[in-house]
Scaffold this motif. Structure first.
Motif, PDB file in Angstrom:
ATOM      1  N   ILE A   1      46.995  27.173  40.978  1.00 52.25           N
ATOM      2  CA  ILE A   1      45.882  27.940  41.570  1.00 52.25           C
ATOM      3  C   ILE A   1      46.323  28.570  42.888  1.00 52.25           C
ATOM      4  N   TRP A   2      47.164  27.859  43.644  1.00 50.48           N
ATOM      5  CA  TRP A   2      47.601  28.380  44.939  1.00 50.48           C
ATOM      6  C   TRP A   2      48.517  29.581  44.795  1.00 50.48           C
ATOM      7  N   LEU A   3      49.146  29.712  43.635  1.00 55.19           N
ATOM      8  CA  LEU A   3      49.930  30.921  43.365  1.00 55.19           C
ATOM      9  C   LEU A   3      49.007  32.128  43.325  1.00 55.19           C
ATOM     10  N   HIS A   4      47.870  31.962  42.662  1.00 57.63           N
ATOM     11  CA  HIS A   4      46.878  33.033  42.604  1.00 57.63           C
ATOM     12  C   HIS A   4      46.296  33.311  43.992  1.00 57.63           C
ATOM     13  N   VAL A   5      46.087  32.241  44.756  1.00 58.72           N
ATOM     14  CA  VAL A   5      45.563  32.400  46.114  1.00 58.72           C
ATOM     15  C   VAL A   5      46.540  33.206  46.961  1.00 58.72           C
TER      16      VAL A   5
ATOM     17  N   LYS B   1      42.739  34.653  32.293  1.00 60.92           N
ATOM     18  CA  LYS B   1      41.370  34.367  32.708  1.00 60.92           C
ATOM     19  C   LYS B   1      41.324  34.022  34.189  1.00 60.92           C
ATOM     20  N   THR B   2      42.315  33.243  34.637  1.00 67.99           N
ATOM     21  CA  THR B   2      42.386  32.895  36.056  1.00 67.99           C
ATOM     22  C   THR B   2      42.713  34.114  36.903  1.00 67.99           C
ATOM     23  N   THR B   3      43.601  34.960  36.397  1.00 64.24           N
ATOM     24  CA  THR B   3      43.934  36.192  37.122  1.00 64.24           C
ATOM     25  C   THR B   3      42.700  37.060  37.301  1.00 64.24           C
TER      26      THR B   3
ATOM     27  N   TYR C   1      48.960  35.384  46.071  1.00 65.44           N
ATOM     28  CA  TYR C   1      49.080  36.814  45.787  1.00 65.44           C
ATOM     29  C   TYR C   1      47.792  37.560  46.114  1.00 65.44           C
ATOM     30  N   SER C   2      46.675  36.840  46.077  1.00 64.91           N
ATOM     31  CA  SER C   2      45.416  37.465  46.478  1.00 64.91           C
ATOM     32  C   SER C   2      45.397  37.723  47.979  1.00 64.91           C
TER      33      SER C   2
ATOM     34  N   ILE D   1      46.448  45.333  43.762  1.00 61.93           N
ATOM     35  CA  ILE D   1      47.454  46.137  43.064  1.00 61.93           C
ATOM     36  C   ILE D   1      47.411  45.855  41.566  1.00 61.93           C
ATOM     37  N   ILE D   2      47.316  44.565  41.220  1.00 62.46           N
ATOM     38  CA  ILE D   2      47.266  44.188  39.811  1.00 62.46           C
ATOM     39  C   ILE D   2      46.030  44.777  39.149  1.00 62.46           C
ATOM     40  N   SER D   3      44.912  44.737  39.870  1.00 60.82           N
ATOM     41  CA  SER D   3      43.671  45.253  39.303  1.00 60.82           C
ATOM     42  C   SER D   3      43.743  46.749  39.030  1.00 60.82           C
TER      43      SER D   3
END
Length: 208
Positions: free
Chosen positions: A52-56, A130-132, A58-59, A66-68
């Motif tokens: 989860i912290w990986l997602h945090v 889904k997490t992304t 990059y957010s 950028i991904i969005s």
């Protein structure tokens, strides 16, 4: 911090709904807990929580935006996750029951190393589209340019802890003596069923 109470409640509510909804992380912990052990399920839960912290990160770095806006980057993450699920699913489908009592005994004692259990949980969540999407939603809707970094970290901690608590509960329940004593002779079929589910999840991700 009271001015962000509404945002905290929103993030917590969404995180709870997200984490309890069946998906590839749930399938992963279910598989590890039923086929291997409670320890494998719990360690896999920590892998998910850390991912989860990986997602945090990059957010916080703004990469979520950028991904969005980049179909290629999002598709890359989506397909990587799908192929990983397909790989695990195929392994489950190809699982064979050993012949003879000795092999059956060895099969019932099948274990998954701590590092592999952690890696399975980590990769499952890190490549979970889904997490992304969830983080894209949180960090583009709830989080604003004025939201301080410490609050964004708190949001991440809430999401990470929610995942950890829920999947530890899942691992403990599914690995309880009442359940494991009933499924011991059906482990090979459970492996194949879970393999099928993982393959179907992979197909769903690819088709979506």
């Amino acid at each position: 911090m009271h001015e962000y109470l509404g945002a905290i409640i929103t993030v917590t509510s969404i995180a709870i709904v997200m984490v309890i909804s069946p998906g590839q992380d749930f399938a992963m912990i279910t598989r590890n807990s039923l086929i291997y052990s409670r320890r494998a399920g719990i360690i896999g839960s920590f892998g998910i929580s850390v991912a989860i912290w990986l997602h945090v990160m990059y957010s916080l770095a703004g990469i979520a935006l950028i991904i969005s806006q980049s179909e290629f980057l999002y598709s890359l993450i989506k397909y990587a996750g799908a192929f990983y699920l397909a790989y695990l699913g195929i392994k489950g489908l190809l699982h064979k029951k050993g012949n003879g009592k000795n092999n059956d005994h060895q099969e019932s004692k099948a274990t998954l190393s701590d590092s592999r259990a952690f890696k399975a949980g980590f990769i499952s969540n890190a490549l979970n589209p889904k997490t992304t999407l969830f983080f894209l939603s949180i960090f583009t809707q709830v989080v604003t340019p004025e939201t301080p970094i410490y609050m964004q970290v708190i949001f991440g901690a809430i999401i990470s802890i929610a995942h950890l608590i829920w999947f530890i509960i899942v691992a403990v329940v599914l690995s309880s003596q009442a359940i494991t004593s009933r499924i011991e002779t059906f482990k090979v079929w459970i492996e194949r069923v879970m393999g099928t589910i993982l393959c179907l999840l992979a197909a769903k991700i690819i088709m979506s």
